[in-house]
Design a protein around this motif. Structure first.
Motif, PDB file in Angstrom:
ATOM      1  N   CYS A   1       0.865  -1.185   0.000  1.00 55.80           N
ATOM      2  CA  CYS A   1       0.000   0.000   0.000  1.00 55.80           C
ATOM      3  C   CYS A   1       0.901   1.234   0.000  1.00 55.80           C
ATOM      4  O   CYS A   1       1.805   1.348   0.843  1.00 55.80           O
ATOM      5  CB  CYS A   1      -0.882   0.047   1.243  1.00 55.80           C
ATOM      6  N   TYR A   2       0.641   2.131  -0.918  1.00 55.15           N
ATOM      7  CA  TYR A   2       1.451   3.347  -1.032  1.00 55.15           C
ATOM      8  C   TYR A   2       0.567   4.580  -0.922  1.00 55.15           C
ATOM      9  O   TYR A   2      -0.506   4.646  -1.511  1.00 55.15           O
ATOM     10  CB  TYR A   2       2.218   3.360  -2.361  1.00 55.15           C
ATOM     11  N   TRP A   3       1.048   5.552  -0.173  1.00 50.98           N
ATOM     12  CA  TRP A   3       0.347   6.809   0.078  1.00 50.98           C
ATOM     13  C   TRP A   3       1.037   7.909  -0.722  1.00 50.98           C
ATOM     14  O   TRP A   3       2.188   8.241  -0.470  1.00 50.98           O
ATOM     15  CB  TRP A   3       0.401   7.113   1.567  1.00 50.98           C
ATOM     16  N   SER A   4       0.332   8.456  -1.707  1.00 50.41           N
ATOM     17  CA  SER A   4       0.913   9.489  -2.565  1.00 50.41           C
ATOM     18  C   SER A   4       0.083  10.768  -2.545  1.00 50.41           C
ATOM     19  O   SER A   4       0.056  11.517  -3.516  1.00 50.41           O
ATOM     20  CB  SER A   4       1.021   8.971  -4.004  1.00 50.41           C
ATOM     21  N   VAL A   5      -0.602  11.026  -1.450  1.00 47.60           N
ATOM     22  CA  VAL A   5      -1.510  12.171  -1.372  1.00 47.60           C
ATOM     23  C   VAL A   5      -0.787  13.460  -1.004  1.00 47.60           C
ATOM     24  O   VAL A   5      -0.930  14.474  -1.670  1.00 47.60           O
ATOM     25  CB  VAL A   5      -2.664  11.888  -0.376  1.00 47.60           C
ATOM     26  N   ASP A   6       0.016  13.408   0.050  1.00 52.80           N
ATOM     27  CA  ASP A   6       0.649  14.625   0.573  1.00 52.80           C
ATOM     28  C   ASP A   6       2.159  14.442   0.652  1.00 52.80           C
ATOM     29  O   ASP A   6       2.645  13.646   1.460  1.00 52.80           O
ATOM     30  CB  ASP A   6       0.079  14.931   1.960  1.00 52.80           C
ATOM     31  N   PRO A   7       2.926  15.192  -0.159  1.00 46.20           N
ATOM     32  CA  PRO A   7       4.389  15.045  -0.131  1.00 46.20           C
ATOM     33  C   PRO A   7       5.013  15.356   1.230  1.00 46.20           C
ATOM     34  O   PRO A   7       6.110  14.896   1.518  1.00 46.20           O
ATOM     35  CB  PRO A   7       4.876  16.042  -1.181  1.00 46.20           C
ATOM     36  N   ALA A   8       4.313  16.101   2.075  1.00 42.87           N
ATOM     37  CA  ALA A   8       4.840  16.430   3.402  1.00 42.87           C
ATOM     38  C   ALA A   8       4.671  15.270   4.391  1.00 42.87           C
ATOM     39  O   ALA A   8       5.297  15.251   5.448  1.00 42.87           O
ATOM     40  CB  ALA A   8       4.153  17.677   3.947  1.00 42.87           C
ATOM     41  N   ASP A   9       3.843  14.302   4.060  1.00 42.30           N
ATOM     42  CA  ASP A   9       3.596  13.160   4.937  1.00 42.30           C
ATOM     43  C   ASP A   9       4.836  12.275   4.972  1.00 42.30           C
ATOM     44  O   ASP A   9       5.428  11.989   3.931  1.00 42.30           O
ATOM     45  CB  ASP A   9       2.397  12.368   4.412  1.00 42.30           C
ATOM     46  N   PRO A  10       5.246  11.798   6.150  1.00 43.00           N
ATOM     47  CA  PRO A  10       6.451  10.950   6.228  1.00 43.00           C
ATOM     48  C   PRO A  10       6.306   9.611   5.489  1.00 43.00           C
ATOM     49  O   PRO A  10       7.297   8.984   5.146  1.00 43.00           O
ATOM     50  CB  PRO A  10       6.654  10.727   7.729  1.00 43.00           C
ATOM     51  N   HIS A  11       5.085   9.175   5.223  1.00 44.33           N
ATOM     52  CA  HIS A  11       4.859   7.916   4.523  1.00 44.33           C
ATOM     53  C   HIS A  11       4.626   8.119   3.025  1.00 44.33           C
ATOM     54  O   HIS A  11       4.283   7.175   2.316  1.00 44.33           O
ATOM     55  CB  HIS A  11       3.654   7.183   5.126  1.00 44.33           C
ATOM     56  N   TYR A  12       4.839   9.315   2.547  1.00 47.47           N
ATOM     57  CA  TYR A  12       4.599   9.645   1.138  1.00 47.47           C
ATOM     58  C   TYR A  12       5.502   8.826   0.215  1.00 47.47           C
ATOM     59  O   TYR A  12       6.679   8.632   0.482  1.00 47.47           O
ATOM     60  CB  TYR A  12       4.853  11.137   0.893  1.00 47.47           C
ATOM     61  N   ALA A  13       4.923   8.344  -0.877  1.00 48.05           N
ATOM     62  CA  ALA A  13       5.686   7.630  -1.902  1.00 48.05           C
ATOM     63  C   ALA A  13       5.296   8.209  -3.260  1.00 48.05           C
ATOM     64  O   ALA A  13       4.126   8.179  -3.630  1.00 48.05           O
ATOM     65  CB  ALA A  13       5.378   6.145  -1.863  1.00 48.05           C
TER      66      ALA A  13
END
Length: 106
Positions: free
Chosen positions: A62-74
């Protein structure tokens, strides 16, 4: 039998979706994706509806690409690279195990 891996990438809303009042309905935590039925948000808890308010699904990736500021951003590039590497490793490891250990370079 084929070994199938499933990956999801949650992207940000595009301009049209934002202009139409769209809401992000998916949250990711590790390999778990939670999908909220935002159409049910305005209803009271007592309202009868056969649809679930929150559904949870597990995926291999699962990849999170919503917010570049999020530490889990991909980013899309990172997702592509990670999946390529994973596919390559899963393809090569069984072949390497059939060979002599000294001939396998990881």
């Amino acid at each position: 039998m084929a070994n199938v891996k499933v990956a999801i990438r949650v992207r940000p809303l595009n301009a049209r979706e934002t202009a139409d009042g769209g809401k992000l309905a998916v949250q990711v935590e590790g390999k778990l994706a939670r999908i909220q039925n935002v159409k049910l948000d305005g209803r009271s808890e007592g309202a009868v509806d056969s649809r679930e308010k929150l559904l949870e699904f597990c995926f291999d990736y699962c990849y999170w690409s919503v917010d570049p500021a999020d530490p889990h951003y991909a980013s899309q590039e990172e997702v592509t690279a990670l999946l390529k590497n994973s596919l390559l490793m899963e393809t090569m490891v069984p072949q390497c195990q059939a060979m002599k250990p000294s001939s396998c370079v990881a």
